[in-house]
Design a protein around this motif. Structure first.
Motif, short mmCIF file in Angstrom:
data_model
loop_
_atom_site.label_atom_id
_atom_site.label_comp_id
_atom_site.label_asym_id
_atom_site.label_seq_id
_atom_site.Cartn_x
_atom_site.Cartn_y
_atom_site.Cartn_z
N LEU A 126 0.83 -1.19 0.05
CA LEU A 126 0.09 -0.04 -0.01
C LEU A 126 0.76 1.36 0.17
O LEU A 126 0.35 2.23 -0.57
CB LEU A 126 -0.98 0.10 1.22
N GLY A 127 2.01 1.30 0.80
CA GLY A 127 2.64 2.47 0.97
C GLY A 127 3.58 2.70 -0.58
O GLY A 127 3.65 4.00 -0.97
N LYS A 128 3.74 1.66 -1.48
CA LYS A 128 4.57 1.49 -2.59
C LYS A 128 3.50 2.32 -3.69
O LYS A 128 3.63 3.21 -4.51
CB LYS A 128 4.89 0.25 -3.35
N LEU A 129 2.25 1.91 -3.50
CA LEU A 129 1.08 2.17 -4.40
C LEU A 129 0.83 3.81 -4.03
O LEU A 129 0.76 4.57 -4.99
CB LEU A 129 0.02 1.53 -4.24
N ALA A 130 0.80 4.12 -2.56
CA ALA A 130 0.76 5.48 -2.43
C ALA A 130 1.74 6.45 -2.95
O ALA A 130 1.66 7.51 -3.72
CB ALA A 130 0.64 5.71 -0.95
N GLU A 131 3.03 5.92 -2.96
CA GLU A 131 4.08 6.71 -3.44
C GLU A 131 4.09 6.58 -4.91
O GLU A 131 4.44 7.96 -5.60
CB GLU A 131 5.44 6.14 -3.05
N GLY A 150 -9.31 0.60 9.56
CA GLY A 150 -8.21 1.43 10.29
C GLY A 150 -7.06 1.47 9.12
O GLY A 150 -6.38 2.39 9.08
N LEU A 151 -6.72 0.22 8.76
CA LEU A 151 -5.61 0.27 7.79
C LEU A 151 -5.57 1.18 6.56
O LEU A 151 -4.87 1.69 6.27
CB LEU A 151 -5.59 -1.44 7.30
N PRO A 156 -1.86 6.51 3.32
CA PRO A 156 -2.28 7.50 2.40
C PRO A 156 -2.59 6.92 0.69
O PRO A 156 -2.80 7.87 0.22
CB PRO A 156 -0.83 8.17 2.30
N VAL A 157 -2.72 5.87 0.59
CA VAL A 157 -2.89 5.45 -0.71
C VAL A 157 -4.30 5.87 -0.99
O VAL A 157 -5.19 5.85 -0.29
CB VAL A 157 -2.72 3.64 -0.67
N GLY A 188 -11.31 11.50 1.73
CA GLY A 188 -10.95 12.16 0.63
C GLY A 188 -10.18 11.47 -0.20
O GLY A 188 -9.59 12.00 -1.41
N ARG A 189 -9.57 10.12 0.05
CA ARG A 189 -8.88 9.47 -0.77
C ARG A 189 -9.53 8.28 -1.49
O ARG A 189 -8.97 7.58 -2.00
CB ARG A 189 -7.60 9.00 -0.04
#
Length: 275
Positions: A126-131, A150-151, A156-157, A188-189
């Motif tokens: 998920l972090g890589k996708l967000a980046e 919660g996840l 921030p993805v 908002g995401r």
């Protein structure tokens, strides 16, 4: 102008072409017969119904993490198509970036099929996708979202929820899982697909059983965070499903032409980068 003539983007559909791209041995289901759905057949369908673009979803059924069929279609579509891939949880960011270069806008996660445990250890992905500014497409059913809320809120993805969250229509609008989905609108995401009504509503009453959920989602998320999809070619359905009646269902659910244009054209063009 009716819905058949209006510009549209179908944001949930699959391809199955085992003659050209054999199925993955680890796939949980092997579509066959009328479920086989080639790029050529889908292109004809799009032309027949005035669908200008489509978001192809790599299926767990048939292909598992083999994205060759999907990537072939994206290349052949020459900008008409975008894709959502299925990948291994430990995929590297360079591999994700390579998929993005080929028209993939996100990665699919399917707790509805595999259980919420499939999201364990997904934090790094998920972090890589967000980046990379890509989407995590998540298919849940009933109250599964309670364990994932919660996840999804912490990370921030950009999130894309499949099939209206697949609520239990017997439990009503106040069921916990659906209320958790409505609350995600405040992030908002998060965007939601107004699709797959045939997965949670009875075939003889798709309009009556899905209308309240669709309207609640539009009210919570707004037309800027809702898109429409068909789920063609309707695999593992217990009764017949056809594309034309699903378009008429969308017209009934969204009788305002301006709202329809936003959800079925403007919003997906912006979210998924269609020119």
């Amino acid at each position: 102008m009716n819905i058949f003539d209006e510009p549209k983007i179908d944001c949930h559909n699959h391809l199955f072409d085992p003659a050209r791209f054999p199925y993955h041995p680890a796939a949980p289901y092997a579509p066959s017969g009328q479920e086989v759905a080639t790029l050529e057949q889908f292109s004809q369908l799009m032309d027949a119904y005035g669908v200008r673009h489509a978001l192809l979803v790599g299926p767990n059924s048939g292909y598992h993490t083999d994205n060759r069929c999907l990537l072939h279609a994206l290349a052949a579509g020459q900008g008409r198509l975008r894709g959502v891939a299925v990948v291994e949880p430990d995929i590297g960011i360079d591999q994700l970036a390579a998929l993005k270069e080929q028209g993939v806008v996100g990665v699919a996660f399917n707790p509805a099929l595999y259980g919420v445990e499939v999201m364990q250890g997904a934090q790094a992905c998920l972090g890589k996708l967000a980046e990379l500014g890509m989407f995590a497409q998540v298919q849940v059913c009933e109250d599964q979202l309670l364990r994932l809320q919660g996840l999804l809120e912490r990370n921030p993805v950009r999130v894309l929820i499949d099939h209206c969250g697949r609520p239990d229509v017997r439990a009503g609008l106040q069921q916990s899982g659906f209320q958790a989905l409505l609350k995600l609108a405040s992030c908002g995401r998060v965007s939601v697909k107004l699709s797959g009504m045939q997965k949670f509503a009875a075939s003889e009453d798709l309009l009556g059983q899905s209308r309240a959920y669709v309207h609640a989602l539009i009210a919570a998320f707004g037309a800027d965070a809702c898109v429409w999809g068909s789920d063609w070619p309707f695999i593992r359905q217990r009764s017949r499903v056809d594309y034309g009646p699903l378009l008429k269902l969308a017209e009934q659910l969204m009788p305002d032409p301006q709202l329809r244009r936003k959800i079925m054209w403007d919003t997906p063009r912006r979210l998924f980068g269609f020119s």
